[in-house]
Design an enzyme around this catalytic site. Structure first.
Site, PDB file in Angstrom:
ATOM      1  N   ARG A  58      -6.081  20.529   2.272  1.00  0.00           N
ATOM      2  CA  ARG A  58      -4.664  20.116   2.321  1.00  0.00           C
ATOM      3  C   ARG A  58      -4.045  20.444   3.679  1.00  0.00           C
ATOM      4  O   ARG A  58      -3.129  19.774   4.150  1.00  0.00           O
ATOM      5  CB  ARG A  58      -3.861  20.765   1.175  1.00  0.00           C
ATOM      6  CG  ARG A  58      -2.357  20.488   1.248  1.00  0.00           C
ATOM      7  CD  ARG A  58      -1.620  20.695  -0.076  1.00  0.00           C
ATOM      8  NE  ARG A  58      -1.963  21.919  -0.749  1.00  0.00           N
ATOM      9  CZ  ARG A  58      -1.555  23.148  -0.374  1.00  0.00           C
ATOM     10  NH1 ARG A  58      -0.777  23.309   0.678  1.00  0.00           N
ATOM     11  NH2 ARG A  58      -1.933  24.219  -1.052  1.00  0.00           N
ATOM     12  N   TYR A 111      10.190  -2.430   2.730  1.00  0.00           N
ATOM     13  CA  TYR A 111       9.440  -2.409   1.472  1.00  0.00           C
ATOM     14  C   TYR A 111      10.335  -1.776   0.402  1.00  0.00           C
ATOM     15  O   TYR A 111      10.945  -0.721   0.646  1.00  0.00           O
ATOM     16  CB  TYR A 111       8.146  -1.610   1.683  1.00  0.00           C
ATOM     17  CG  TYR A 111       7.344  -1.408   0.436  1.00  0.00           C
ATOM     18  CD1 TYR A 111       6.923  -2.499  -0.334  1.00  0.00           C
ATOM     19  CD2 TYR A 111       6.983  -0.138   0.005  1.00  0.00           C
ATOM     20  CE1 TYR A 111       6.181  -2.322  -1.489  1.00  0.00           C
ATOM     21  CE2 TYR A 111       6.229   0.056  -1.144  1.00  0.00           C
ATOM     22  CZ  TYR A 111       5.841  -1.038  -1.889  1.00  0.00           C
ATOM     23  OH  TYR A 111       5.105  -0.856  -3.026  1.00  0.00           O
ATOM     24  N   ASP A 183       8.656   1.657  10.496  1.00  0.00           N
ATOM     25  CA  ASP A 183       7.489   1.327   9.685  1.00  0.00           C
ATOM     26  C   ASP A 183       6.780   0.167  10.387  1.00  0.00           C
ATOM     27  O   ASP A 183       7.288  -0.948  10.444  1.00  0.00           O
ATOM     28  CB  ASP A 183       7.943   0.945   8.264  1.00  0.00           C
ATOM     29  CG  ASP A 183       6.760   0.707   7.330  1.00  0.00           C
ATOM     30  OD1 ASP A 183       5.704   0.252   7.803  1.00  0.00           O
ATOM     31  OD2 ASP A 183       6.903   0.954   6.113  1.00  0.00           O
ATOM     32  N   LYS A 208      -2.983  -1.193   4.281  1.00  0.00           N
ATOM     33  CA  LYS A 208      -2.867  -2.565   4.750  1.00  0.00           C
ATOM     34  C   LYS A 208      -3.810  -2.845   5.935  1.00  0.00           C
ATOM     35  O   LYS A 208      -4.993  -2.634   5.819  1.00  0.00           O
ATOM     36  CB  LYS A 208      -1.400  -2.845   5.086  1.00  0.00           C
ATOM     37  CG  LYS A 208      -0.429  -2.384   3.992  1.00  0.00           C
ATOM     38  CD  LYS A 208      -0.677  -3.137   2.694  1.00  0.00           C
ATOM     39  CE  LYS A 208       0.226  -2.818   1.535  1.00  0.00           C
ATOM     40  NZ  LYS A 208       0.593  -1.507   1.167  1.00  0.00           N
TER      41      LYS A 208
HETATM   42  N1  LCS Z   1       5.552   0.161   4.052  1.00  0.00           N
HETATM   43  C1  LCS Z   1       5.310  -1.147   3.932  1.00  0.00           C
HETATM   44  C2  LCS Z   1       5.787  -2.087   4.977  1.00  0.00           C
HETATM   45  C3  LCS Z   1       4.618  -1.619   2.828  1.00  0.00           C
HETATM   46  O1  LCS Z   1       4.392  -2.925   2.730  1.00  0.00           O
HETATM   47  C4  LCS Z   1       4.180  -0.691   1.846  1.00  0.00           C
HETATM   48  C5  LCS Z   1       3.452  -1.140   0.631  1.00  0.00           C
HETATM   49  C6  LCS Z   1       4.465   0.659   2.026  1.00  0.00           C
HETATM   50  C7  LCS Z   1       5.145   1.057   3.145  1.00  0.00           C
HETATM   51  C8  LCS Z   1       4.000   1.703   1.040  1.00  0.00           C
HETATM   52  O2  LCS Z   1       2.639   1.877   1.186  1.00  0.00           O
HETATM   53  P1  LCS Z   1       1.663   2.364   0.024  1.00  0.00           P
HETATM   54  O3  LCS Z   1       2.261   3.586  -0.546  1.00  0.00           O
HETATM   55  O4  LCS Z   1       1.572   1.273  -0.985  1.00  0.00           O
HETATM   56  O5  LCS Z   1       0.380   2.621   0.737  1.00  0.00           O
HETATM   57  N2  LCS Z   1       3.544  -2.513   0.373  1.00  0.00           N
HETATM   58  C9  LCS Z   1       3.082  -3.126  -0.678  1.00  0.00           C
HETATM   59  C10 LCS Z   1       3.274  -4.503  -0.920  1.00  0.00           C
HETATM   60  O6  LCS Z   1       3.919  -5.281  -0.249  1.00  0.00           O
HETATM   61  N3  LCS Z   1       2.632  -4.819  -2.019  1.00  0.00           N
HETATM   62  O7  LCS Z   1       2.052  -3.736  -2.612  1.00  0.00           O
HETATM   63  C11 LCS Z   1       2.301  -2.575  -1.792  1.00  0.00           C
END
Ligand code: LCS
Length: 393
Positions: A58, A111, A183, A208
């Protein structure tokens, strides 16, 4: 040769790598929760910060560190802090920078959960939140208060593909002593480097483009300075949204092909965007590479390519869009984005369903908005798929 002095594509392949006892060419997965001390004095010295040896995963782990060092170099930042998910990264930054009575300006184009966690959980702890349309810098300027601690933007934004002028935004933030967090998930450092444009913190959903293969969930925070790194790192290690070594390995492996994946995906995306723009059943389309995108000039200025994310509306609204989504055969109906496979989804009822009805309207997340994440398949196959699905509308 120091990897930090290499050009970007070389960094993708080599940054973060370290020499081990066996001269491993690939960074091994150190799948261990804890690391043995030589003796009690060694353990005490590690905890006292007098030696750099690993203690407990951690707090730090060689595979995770390889990933963190790699992305910090790709973003031209001081250091990286990897997390279990993108939301782990976003909320760790919020926790570290905000406090009771602090104010945050958050773009309406983010998001869904990055916004709703502020409006629900952080509001409950006494954080003031202003949601603004960040496409116009004047809206951000007007929202600044004496207690504003952070501006949080996402560009291009999920799912509206709206852009925020990062240079203008960072100049404004600096003038008022406010932390600017960006972001950068939709661009990846291959297409955009917010820290170079003056931002203080970058976050990513590693799920992503950086990983790129739809097989893990992860996140990362990269800070511009050591000071910010030291402020955020203990929040992560104490609260515990750390990434697992195996997850970290998968992302680190994925990063090596980021450039080739992004190039193929964005070249496909440009052709698909042109196809959709000319299609009689398409009402509107937003893709930063199209001249019709209202911020096409800004995209050219602050990004080195237009990426592979787009949104569009089918004539006939939600019902027509739904029909199209239900009829694609090669594209997959699934949330997430940025992988080698093409995905399609409906944000208003899926990724952004928890944003209030009025929040969706003001942010431009309309009922007819279909989001398309273009993969690296043959573009002719993708266009043929869209053509047959639209024919059924
Ligand atoms: N920031 C952006 C721009 C995102 O598109 C997402 C997730 C996150 C943060 C959060 O990331 P995660 O915790 O899922 O790794 N976007 C998603 C979407 O558009 N569809 O499913 C997840």
């Amino acid at each position: 040769m120091k990897t930090k002095d290499l050009k970007f594509n070389s960094k993708l392949v080599h940054s973060g790598h370290f020499k081990d006892k066996f001269n491993s060419v690939s960074v091994p997965i150190y799948q261990t929760s804890t690391f043995a001390f030589e003796n009690a004095d060694h353990g005490a010295a590690c905890f006292a910060g007098e030696c750099k040896d690993y203690i407990y995963t951690r707090l730090g782990n060689p595979t995770i560190n390889a990933l963190e060092n790699c992305i910090a170099e790709l973003e031209n930042g001081f250091g990286g802090i990897a997390t279990a998910s993108g939301m782990g990264a976003v909320t760790t930054v919020y926790m570290a920078i905000l406090e009771q009575g602090a104010h945050i300006i958050c773009s309406d184009a983010v998001y869904g959960p990055s916004r709703t966690v502020l409006e629900t959980l952080f509001a409950k702890f006494g954080v003031e939140v202003s949601i603004v349309d960040s496409t116009n810098i004047e809206n951000i300027k007007a929202a600044i208060r004496s207690n504003t601690k952070m501006i949080f933007v996402e560009t291009p934004a999920n799912p509206t593909i709206k852009l925020t002028d990062l240079k203008a935004c960072s100049e404004l933030a600096k003038k008022h002593n406010i932390i600017l967090t960006v972001d950068n998930t939709f661009s990846s450092p291959y297409l955009q480097k917010p820290l170079d444009l003056g931002a203080d913190i970058v976050v990513h959903s590693l799920t992503k483009f950086l990983n790129g293969h739809a097989d893990i969930v992860g996140g990362i925070i990269v800070t511009a300075t050591e000071e910010l790194f030291k402020k955020i790192k203990p929040v992560m290690t104490n609260m515990g949204p750390n990434i697992d070594p195996h997850q970290a390995y998968m992302v680190y492996r994925g990063i090596k092909t980021l450039a080739v994946r992004m190039e193929k995906a964005q070249s496909n995306a440009m052709k698909i965007a042109e196809f959709l723009e000319a299609h009689p059943k398409i009402e509107w389309i937003l893709y930063p590479g199209l001249k019709s995108h209202p911020q096409h000039e800004l995209a050219k200025k602050q990004m080195s390519g237009f990426g592979s994310m787009m949104s569009f509306g089918v004539k006939g609204g939600y019902e027509a869009g739904k029909k199209m989504i239900n009829n694609v055969q090669l594209a997959t109906l699934a949330v997430s984005l940025g992988g080698v496979e093409t995905l399609i989804q409906h944000p208003a009822s899926m990724t952004h369903s928890k944003v209030s009805a009025e929040g969706k309207i003001s942010a431009g997340i309309t009922d007819d908005l279909v989001r398309f994440s273009v993969g690296i398949e043959d573009v002719d196959d993708l266009i043929a798929d869209l053509k047959q699905a639209l024919a059924k509308v």
